[in-house]
Design a protein around this motif. Structure first.
Motif: not given
Ligand SMILES: C[S@@+](CC[C@H](N)C(=O)[O-])C[C@H]1O[C@@H](n2cnc3c(N)ncnc32)[C@H](O)[C@@H]1O
Length: 282
Positions: A66-67, A90-91, A142-143, A145, A172, A176
């Motif tokens: 993924n990276r 999603g850092t 922050a989220d 969503r 990735a 979640f």
């Protein structure tokens, strides 16, 4: 990392505050860090990762691939696609090379806004702000969503010009977000705020190639309180609805524009179990 429950956000920042790391529960960013061989994880993260490895001994391969995909996608966007602004949601814990390092190696003026909701990423955000002199970076706690909080953030508005194309990175992270939070609608709302010529780069865990192993991993994480959902290919392709996928489309990560310099044979689809793709907003 030594066990500790509280850390501080960047002490050089005005208004910095103590941050509860909730070290008694596993967190996705720290489990991922452990699987990548990092040091920013705690006993609960290591226990969850090791249980995941027992359910699927290949579990270290998806983070690594993924990276590598993230690097290739950002190089493609900053180079061939001419993108100089990135919104990376999603850092994860800073991991060399970070997105701004990859992008600014191609386009020194690249500007990046990082977003994550994990307190440990917040405490390490300083490493994400080490931009080259011609570029700029910002970090938003922050989220995913809470789209309004992300798009309305003064840090985002100071850093990105949303009238110009942006590379949206959802790498990735969507596994979640459970179905009931409608991750597809979240991606669509983010893309709606970006102009034509913007891009989405996304990767997502799948159980398509090894359903039994991934059912085991999902069960392990659910039991330890981490919501994770693997999805079949059509559900991953849905994130790109209305966009023009660039070749080769949504594929197992090592098949997405491999670097000519890569040596050796890539791991098989079952070992990787992550789809990825990049698409342009028409
Ligand atoms: C597996 S890591 C991926 C990191 C990086 N994008 C990469 O591909 O290497 C997933 C990251 O998503 C973050 N994350 C999970 N759910 C999130 C949410 N609802 N909002 C913001 N970030 C989230 C986690 O904290 C973690 O840092």
């Amino acid at each position: 990392m030594a066990d500790m429950d509280w850390a501080s956000s960047d002490p050089d920042e005005p208004g910095h505050r103590p941050v509860d790391l909730q070290t008694d529960q596993p967190h996705p960013a720290r489990v991922y860090d452990y699987l990548l061989g990092g040091k920013d994880n705690f006993a609960a993260d290591r226990a969850a990762a090791e249980a995941g490895l027992r359910a699927n001994p290949n579990s270290r391969i998806p983070p690594r691939e993924n990276r590598a995909f993230l690097g290739r996608a950002v190089r493609y966007l900053a180079g061939e696609a001419g993108i100089s602004q990135f919104l990376d949601i999603g850092t994860g814990i800073p991991t060399s090379p970070n997105v701004h390092e990859v992008a600014q190696a191609v386009e020194p003026r690249a500007r990046i806004v990082y977003v994550d909701n994990d307190p440990i990423v917040l405490t390490q955000a300083r490493a994400l702000l080490t931009t080259g002199p011609q570029g700029r970076t910002a970090y938003i706690d922050a989220d995913l969503r809470d789209i309004d909080a992300i798009l309305g953030s003064p840090d985002l508005q100071r850093t990105l010009d949303l009238s110009q194309p942006v590379g949206l990175l959802l790498v990735a992270v969507m596994h979640f977000i459970p179905d009931e939070d409608d991750p597809w609608a979240l991606a669509a709302r983010l893309l709606a705020a970006l102009p034509s010529g913007s891009y989405l780069a996304l990767s997502h865990l799948t159980g398509d190639f090894d359903p039994a192993a991934w059912a085991g991993v999902v069960a392990v994480y659910q039991r330890s309180g981490v919501t994770m959902q693997v999805r079949p290919k059509p559900d991953v392709e849905r994130f790109f609805a209305g966009l023009d996928l660039i070749d080769p489309g949504v594929v197992s990560l090592p098949r997405w524009r491999p670097d000519p310099s890569d040596v050796g044979s890539p791991p098989g689809d079952a070992a990787v179990s992550v789809y990825g793709g990049v698409a342009r907003k028409p």
